[in-house]
Design a protein around this motif. Structure first.
Motif, PDB file in Angstrom:
ATOM      1  N   TYR A 273     -32.415  87.216   4.883  1.00 57.07           N
ATOM      2  CA  TYR A 273     -31.165  87.113   4.117  1.00 57.07           C
ATOM      3  C   TYR A 273     -31.477  86.822   2.646  1.00 57.07           C
ATOM      4  O   TYR A 273     -30.939  87.451   1.746  1.00 57.07           O
ATOM      5  N   ILE A 274     -32.389  85.880   2.425  1.00 52.45           N
ATOM      6  CA  ILE A 274     -32.724  85.511   1.035  1.00 52.45           C
ATOM      7  C   ILE A 274     -33.351  86.715   0.322  1.00 52.45           C
ATOM      8  O   ILE A 274     -33.060  86.985  -0.831  1.00 52.45           O
ATOM      9  N   ARG A 275     -34.214  87.433   1.042  1.00 51.40           N
ATOM     10  CA  ARG A 275     -34.857  88.604   0.426  1.00 51.40           C
ATOM     11  C   ARG A 275     -33.807  89.644   0.023  1.00 51.40           C
ATOM     12  O   ARG A 275     -33.907  90.274  -1.006  1.00 51.40           O
ATOM     13  N   LYS A 276     -32.785  89.792   0.892  1.00 53.97           N
ATOM     14  CA  LYS A 276     -31.759  90.792   0.583  1.00 53.97           C
ATOM     15  C   LYS A 276     -30.889  90.345  -0.581  1.00 53.97           C
ATOM     16  O   LYS A 276     -30.414  91.157  -1.349  1.00 53.97           O
ATOM     17  N   ARG A 277     -30.660  89.070  -0.665  1.00 58.57           N
ATOM     18  CA  ARG A 277     -29.789  88.555  -1.728  1.00 58.57           C
ATOM     19  C   ARG A 277     -30.431  88.667  -3.096  1.00 58.57           C
ATOM     20  O   ARG A 277     -29.767  88.886  -4.091  1.00 58.57           O
ATOM     21  N   PHE A 278     -31.744  88.449  -3.124  1.00 55.67           N
ATOM     22  CA  PHE A 278     -32.423  88.495  -4.420  1.00 55.67           C
ATOM     23  C   PHE A 278     -33.350  89.689  -4.442  1.00 55.67           C
ATOM     24  O   PHE A 278     -34.338  89.705  -3.710  1.00 55.67           O
ATOM     25  N   LYS A 279     -32.997  90.642  -5.263  1.00 54.78           N
ATOM     26  CA  LYS A 279     -33.844  91.840  -5.272  1.00 54.78           C
ATOM     27  C   LYS A 279     -35.211  91.515  -5.868  1.00 54.78           C
ATOM     28  O   LYS A 279     -36.212  92.081  -5.502  1.00 54.78           O
ATOM     29  N   ASP A 280     -35.232  90.546  -6.799  1.00 56.69           N
ATOM     30  CA  ASP A 280     -36.487  90.146  -7.412  1.00 56.69           C
ATOM     31  C   ASP A 280     -37.308  89.341  -6.383  1.00 56.69           C
ATOM     32  O   ASP A 280     -36.941  88.245  -5.986  1.00 56.69           O
ATOM     33  N   GLU A 281     -38.424  89.959  -5.964  1.00 57.37           N
ATOM     34  CA  GLU A 281     -39.210  89.363  -4.879  1.00 57.37           C
ATOM     35  C   GLU A 281     -39.679  87.951  -5.196  1.00 57.37           C
ATOM     36  O   GLU A 281     -39.701  87.066  -4.352  1.00 57.37           O
ATOM     37  N   GLU A 282     -40.049  87.793  -6.472  1.00 57.18           N
ATOM     38  CA  GLU A 282     -40.593  86.481  -6.859  1.00 57.18           C
ATOM     39  C   GLU A 282     -39.523  85.402  -6.745  1.00 57.18           C
ATOM     40  O   GLU A 282     -39.759  84.310  -6.217  1.00 57.18           O
ATOM     41  N   GLN A 283     -38.319  85.769  -7.203  1.00 53.30           N
ATOM     42  CA  GLN A 283     -37.224  84.815  -7.125  1.00 53.30           C
ATOM     43  C   GLN A 283     -36.910  84.478  -5.660  1.00 53.30           C
ATOM     44  O   GLN A 283     -36.719  83.318  -5.297  1.00 53.30           O
ATOM     45  N   ALA A 284     -36.914  85.530  -4.830  1.00 52.11           N
ATOM     46  CA  ALA A 284     -36.638  85.310  -3.410  1.00 52.11           C
ATOM     47  C   ALA A 284     -37.660  84.361  -2.815  1.00 52.11           C
ATOM     48  O   ALA A 284     -37.309  83.433  -2.070  1.00 52.11           O
ATOM     49  N   SER A 285     -38.922  84.559  -3.167  1.00 53.04           N
ATOM     50  CA  SER A 285     -39.920  83.696  -2.525  1.00 53.04           C
ATOM     51  C   SER A 285     -39.879  82.280  -3.101  1.00 53.04           C
ATOM     52  O   SER A 285     -40.127  81.316  -2.384  1.00 53.04           O
ATOM     53  N   THR A 286     -39.512  82.140  -4.387  1.00 47.75           N
ATOM     54  CA  THR A 286     -39.362  80.783  -4.938  1.00 47.75           C
ATOM     55  C   THR A 286     -38.243  80.059  -4.196  1.00 47.75           C
ATOM     56  O   THR A 286     -38.389  78.897  -3.788  1.00 47.75           O
ATOM     57  N   ILE A 287     -37.148  80.776  -3.996  1.00 41.97           N
ATOM     58  CA  ILE A 287     -35.996  80.130  -3.343  1.00 41.97           C
ATOM     59  C   ILE A 287     -36.328  79.809  -1.894  1.00 41.97           C
ATOM     60  O   ILE A 287     -36.065  78.703  -1.411  1.00 41.97           O
ATOM     61  N   THR A 288     -36.969  80.752  -1.191  1.00 43.40           N
ATOM     62  CA  THR A 288     -37.313  80.478   0.209  1.00 43.40           C
ATOM     63  C   THR A 288     -38.241  79.280   0.291  1.00 43.40           C
ATOM     64  O   THR A 288     -38.027  78.378   1.104  1.00 43.40           O
ATOM     65  N   SER A 289     -39.245  79.246  -0.554  1.00 44.85           N
ATOM     66  CA  SER A 289     -40.198  78.137  -0.400  1.00 44.85           C
ATOM     67  C   SER A 289     -39.529  76.828  -0.805  1.00 44.85           C
ATOM     68  O   SER A 289     -39.825  75.778  -0.247  1.00 44.85           O
ATOM     69  N   HIS A 290     -38.587  76.902  -1.721  1.00 45.40           N
ATOM     70  CA  HIS A 290     -37.885  75.672  -2.080  1.00 45.40           C
ATOM     71  C   HIS A 290     -37.024  75.171  -0.913  1.00 45.40           C
ATOM     72  O   HIS A 290     -37.017  73.982  -0.605  1.00 45.40           O
ATOM     73  N   ILE A 291     -36.338  76.098  -0.268  1.00 46.31           N
ATOM     74  CA  ILE A 291     -35.488  75.681   0.864  1.00 46.31           C
ATOM     75  C   ILE A 291     -36.364  75.083   1.964  1.00 46.31           C
ATOM     76  O   ILE A 291     -36.022  74.080   2.580  1.00 46.31           O
ATOM     77  N   LYS A 292     -37.532  75.704   2.136  1.00 51.02           N
ATOM     78  CA  LYS A 292     -38.399  75.220   3.212  1.00 51.02           C
ATOM     79  C   LYS A 292     -38.907  73.809   2.957  1.00 51.02           C
ATOM     80  O   LYS A 292     -39.295  73.100   3.888  1.00 51.02           O
ATOM     81  N   LYS A 293     -38.946  73.421   1.689  1.00 55.48           N
ATOM     82  CA  LYS A 293     -39.446  72.077   1.385  1.00 55.48           C
ATOM     83  C   LYS A 293     -38.557  71.016   1.998  1.00 55.48           C
ATOM     84  O   LYS A 293     -38.991  69.918   2.284  1.00 55.48           O
ATOM     85  N   SER A 294     -37.292  71.333   2.126  1.00 57.58           N
ATOM     86  CA  SER A 294     -36.405  70.352   2.724  1.00 57.58           C
ATOM     87  C   SER A 294     -36.040  70.834   4.119  1.00 57.58           C
ATOM     88  O   SER A 294     -35.300  71.791   4.289  1.00 57.58           O
ATOM     89  N   ARG A 295     -36.610  70.157   5.087  1.00 52.71           N
ATOM     90  CA  ARG A 295     -36.464  70.613   6.463  1.00 52.71           C
ATOM     91  C   ARG A 295     -34.986  70.688   6.880  1.00 52.71           C
ATOM     92  O   ARG A 295     -34.565  71.633   7.545  1.00 52.71           O
ATOM     93  N   SER A 296     -34.200  69.699   6.460  1.00 48.73           N
ATOM     94  CA  SER A 296     -32.786  69.688   6.855  1.00 48.73           C
ATOM     95  C   SER A 296     -32.050  70.886   6.273  1.00 48.73           C
ATOM     96  O   SER A 296     -31.229  71.511   6.934  1.00 48.73           O
ATOM     97  N   LEU A 297     -32.376  71.185   5.024  1.00 48.76           N
ATOM     98  CA  LEU A 297     -31.752  72.331   4.368  1.00 48.76           C
ATOM     99  C   LEU A 297     -32.093  73.608   5.128  1.00 48.76           C
ATOM    100  O   LEU A 297     -31.232  74.447   5.395  1.00 48.76           O
TER     101      LEU A 297
END
Ligand SMILES: Nc1ncnc2c1ncn2[C@@H]1O[C@H](COP(=O)(O)OP(=O)(O)OP(=O)(O)O)[C@@H](O)[C@H]1O
Length: 919
Positions: A273-297
């Motif tokens: 979903y995040i990859r589809k939302r952000f066409k810019d791959e780098e942005q998508a991976s920054t956001i995914t890794s940020h979300i992953k930092k917070s397990r509850s999120l």
């Protein structure tokens, strides 16, 4: 599902018939398709209409749908192991794809007329029906359907007082059909979609409404709908109804042929979903890794609307900040979630418009009473509630479970005579959030600290002084630290997060500002740092670091970052608190802890002890411990480095320290450290220099060789040596394998336990299901159910792998007997056994004590690995994916008896077999 009303065998003609019979009909269908395409090609993300229009095909992410009801909400939780026994899963899960929503499951012959899809708020019901319609309109799927008519209950509510025939109702909403004069639908394959039963304001009076079979007869919309659903009106049509769970009972079960449930995004789907939302791959991976930092999120992102909120907020933050500065905004996301749900409630249930302010009295009252319920039940440790609990909190049950978006009814099978309705929050973290909101609001509005046991008197806002606020937050920290199971950990994070002014602004109708914000924050941060400096357990100090994050304080972490830049880290710089900060950072999920080199960080003994969890979490730790012992007198008495790939080289380094007179270690655990003869000899030599302290040495699961063991045993008899306990058991070549594979054990199937439908291959390694009974001699240990156990008594650490075909439960069990023989309980169904199996449609299921937990996983390897640490009380299941171990689940308990490996075959499933793997 009870009973069945399938479409009778009416002659539905193929689409070609349509065109040959009437060009007008084909034209009409094309017009309808093109209008539906236009209507559904965009989705208003987040909140209907008020959200951003995005192309549905661009954003649509496959979602996890199952047949039947699980009877539970997602129970993954960051801090707590949630007891699932009360939310029993009673059937194995079958996954359904969107195109197959009407397709009968294998083994079912009757066609499916009516499907009901349930799902909590924001889980993707509307988007799913839109996608179904769009795919049809674009000729991508379900080409055999002649007409798809998507309705929403919201639109139908408006016609409550009016009279229509079914044909007129279709003409009213789908004018193309009127223009082309289509008045007979019996000859066509027609699908009606009714989205959002929870919003229905029609009585749906199935009991009293008259029977209607004539599609041309005028009546109320309510009568039309009940007759359509009963299959009296247009029985050849198919119906798809979506609803939030608590509203589903408006339709009698006998009118529904299939119930499905949307479970939301699984982990790969969240990332997609995040990859589809952000066409810019780098942005998508920054956001995914940020979300992953917070397990509850990350867990909460299983709800698509939450995933959308998180992505939107982070995208916004990224515009103004560097990736490194992204906040871990757990509280902020939950606040947004609450706001979005209130907006949705306004529009859907209270007749509001998209632009109306989302906080009205209704919403506020509901949130306040849900908050009270959440807190009171959290204190008691309750996660599910009965109607009586809700009445106590004066909650309008129907409104809360249908409209609130945060609270839901769940399905629960009661063994007793009566069925009570059961409710819960859509995720435990939402309960913790609302509980924190309640405690926060109570304090702000009345000065009462609900966390304090002291008698409280009301005081007004002006009297909520800095001191009083400071002691309020401090008491919350203390209370959370007191909890043995961390049941207030997440609650504390939210409570502190709510004190941050930038968060309060989103809830301004609910929250009055606390005032003195920065002073209170400073004092609270100081208090938390002081607590971190105490000798807290690692879990507790890690939670306090999360709390600092919620307060946007990163001073401890910054010092560490600074220190790390000036490697190697100078020990003098590391206070106890800094050391915990280092551990927190090193253990955060995105850090790759394959190799951890302690030499780069510190050499002080205190620091070393604090870093031990990191050492243990890494696959290989490199360190120079000798300096810990050599440089100064050491107070370290016990050191556990078990299960580290220390090897001989590490052992030699450690020995250099052990030989120092400053080293006064009394207990040294080096179990499973890949130590061979050379390492063992250097250890023995070190101890001969400094023999008068060490009393206990655990070298089990290594390969110290005979001469190494001899030297250590000689020490045992030497009066100068203090050593009186030496463990060198479970040695051998196989112990030199890395990781848990060193604990490999050769299993042997116990033929006396094989049930009569299981056969053992000539090489004794494969058990296969046979349809016919085999003439095995009677034996007290023989299972009647399709099961078998191995002979090996498992009491230490053991590892094995098996290859499964078909439906096999890979199990571990106690061997329980009574005087009539083995107790024939199915593995996983009782508290004496644990099991894992692959699900037919992907993913795995682990069972213990009758409770099954589904683990979604994209890989579906047939090779399963099991690791048992009997004395340590852990049992872990893995799959072996291309040689790599993928962890699925670890059970933690105290094993009271020896265990046995076993296998159970399911449902007489043809050609199932299981083979023991040679490693
Ligand atoms: N399959 C999906 N792919 C991408 N985004 C999705 C998907 N499903 C849902 N969403 C996102 O989640 C939001 C909420 O979904 P939707 O409106 O379908 O939920 P719902 O289950 O109908 O909720 P409610 O019960 O509140 O009506 C959507 O606006 C969209 O942003």
């Amino acid at each position: 599902m009870v009973g069945h009303i399938g479409p009778p065998n009416l002659p539905i003609r193929p689409p070609e018939y349509l065109s040959s019979r009437s060009k007008g009909t084909a034209d009409c269908r094309n017009k309808l398709k093109s209008n539906l395409k236009e209507k559904f090609q965009c989705v208003f993300e987040g909140v209907a209409k008020a959200g951003n229009p995005t192309l549905l095909n661009q954003i649509y992410t496959e979602i996890y749908i199952t047949e039947g009801e699980s009877g539970e909400v997602n129970n993954e939780h960051e801090v707590r192991q949630i007891e699932t026994a009360s939310r029993k899963q009673n059937q194995p899960e079958t996954m359904i794809t969107l195109v197959d929503i009407f397709k009968p499951s294998p083994g079912r012959e009757e066609p499916i007329r009516t499907v009901m899809t349930k799902g909590v708020a924001g889980i993707g019901k509307t988007v799913l029906t839109q996608k179904f319609t769009l795919d049809w309109a674009e000729n991508k799927a379900n080409k055999d359907i002649h007409f798809t008519f998507p309705f929403t209950f919201r639109e139908l509510n408006v016609l409550k007082e009016q009279k229509y025939s079914l044909v007129e109702l279709i003409h009213h909403f789908f004018t193309e059909t009127k223009e082309d004069g289509i008045c007979r639908f019996e000859d066509f394959k027609v699908v009606f979609i009714f989205d959002g039963l929870d919003e229905c304001r029609l009585p749906l009076d199935f009991r009293n409404n008259e029977i209607l079979t004539d599609v041309a007869k005028c009546t109320s919309v309510d009568v039309l709908l009940t007759n359509l659903m009963r299959g009296k009106l247009l029985p050849s049509a198919q119906l798809w109804i979506t609803t939030r769970p608590a509203a589903s009972s408006q339709i009698p079960p006998e009118c529904v042929d299939r119930v499905t449930e949307i479970r939301g995004f699984n982990d790969p789907q969240k990332e997609e979903y995040i990859r589809k939302r952000f066409k810019d791959e780098e942005q998508a991976s920054t956001i995914t890794s940020h979300i992953k930092k917070s397990r509850s999120l990350y867990i909460m992102c299983h709800i698509p609307v939450f995933c959308w909120i998180t992505a939107t907020v982070l995208e916004d933050v990224l515009k103004t900040r560097e990736p490194g500065e992204l906040p871990k905004t757990l509280t902020e996301m939950y606040i947004h979630f609450l706001v979005v749900q209130s907006k949705v409630k306004n529009i859907k249930y209270d007749g509001g418009a998209e632009t109306d302010p989302h906080w009205n009295k209704n919403n506020i009252d509901m949130i306040l009473s849900l908050g009270k319920l959440a807190f009171e039940q959290l204190q008691k440790g309750n996660l599910i509630f009965y109607e009586s609990d809700l009445e106590e909190s004066e909650i309008d049950i129907k409104a809360a479970s249908v409209c609130s978006g945060v609270f839901t009814q769940i399905f629960k099978e009661e063994r007793g005579l009566y069925q009570e309705k059961v409710f819960c929050f859509i995720h435990l973290s939402i309960q913790e959030f609302l509980a924190a909101l309640h405690v926060h609001l109570t304090f702000i509005t009345s000065g009462v600290n609900l966390l304090s046991e002291e008698e409280q008197t009301q005081s007004w806002l002006s009297q909520v002084s800095v001191d009083k606020s400071t002691s309020f937050y401090q008491s919350a920290v203390d209370k959370a630290l007191e909890s043995p199971n961390g049941h207030l950990d997440l609650f504390l994070r939210f409570l502190l997060g709510l004190s941050v002014e930038t968060n309060q602004k989103h809830l301004k109708f609910l929250l009055t500002k606390t005032g003195h914000g920065s002073q209170i924050k400073k004092k609270t941060v100081q208090y938390i740092k002081m607590k971190i400096s105490d000798n807290l357990s690692l879990e507790k100090s890690i939670n306090l670091f999360h709390c600092l994050n919620e307060l946007n304080d990163s001073s401890l972490a910054e010092v560490i970052q600074e220190c790390l830049r000036s490697r190697p880290l100078n020990t003098d710089e590391l206070s106890h608190a800094h050391c915990s900060a280092l551990v927190f950072m090193l253990l955060s999920p995105e850090k790759d802890l394959d190799v951890f080199d302690l030499q780069k960080y510190s050499v002080s003994e205190q620091t070393f002890l604090r870093l031990l969890p990191v050492v243990k979490a890494s696959n290989k730790a490199l360190y120079d411990l000798s300096t810990v012992f050599i440089s100064q007198p050491s107070t370290l008495r016990e050191l556990d480095l078990s299960n580290n790939n220390l090897q001989d080289s590490g052992m030699k380094t450690l020995s250099a320290g052990l030989r120092s007179p400053n080293c006064t270690l009394e207990t040294l655990r080096l179990s499973g450290c890949l130590v061979k003869e050379e390492g063992c000899l250097s250890l023995a030599s070190a101890l001969s220099y400094n023999p008068s302290h060490l009393r206990m040495l655990d070298l089990s699961y290594n390969q110290p060789s005979e001469s190494g063991v001899e030297q250590l045993c000689a020490g045992l008899d030497d009066p100068c040596w203090k050593l009186d306990s030496l463990k060198v058991d479970y040695g051998g070549l196989q112990r030199l394998k890395p990781d848990i594979k060193k604990y490999v054990c050769e299993l042997e199937v116990d033929t006396n336990t094989l049930s009569r439908n299981l056969t053992l291959s000539a090489d004794k390694r494969t058990v296969t299901y046979m349809e016919e009974d085999l003439p095995y001699p009677d034996h007290l240990n023989r299972f009647k159910s399709l099961q078998a156990l191995c002979t090996n008594t498992l009491t230490g650490r053991c590892y094995w792998e098996v290859e499964c075909t078909g439906k096999v439960n890979v199990s571990v069990a106690y061997r329980r007997k009574n005087n009539r023989g083995v107790i024939d309980l199915e593995f996983g169904d009782c508290d004496q056994s644990w099991s894992l199996r692959r699900c037919r449609h992907g993913g795995y299921k682990v069972c213990h004590n009758g409770v099954g937990t589904y683990i979604s996983h994209s890989c579906s390897s047939e090779r399963v690995a099991v690791y048992l640490d009997h004395p340590g009380g852990t049992l872990s299941f893995y799959i072996v994916d291309d040689g790599t171990l993928v962890h699925l689940r670890t059970f933690k308990t105290t094993f009271t008896e020896p265990l046995y490996a076993g296998f159970a075959f399911q449902n007489r499933y043809y050609s199932s077999s299981v083979s023991l793997c040679s490693l």
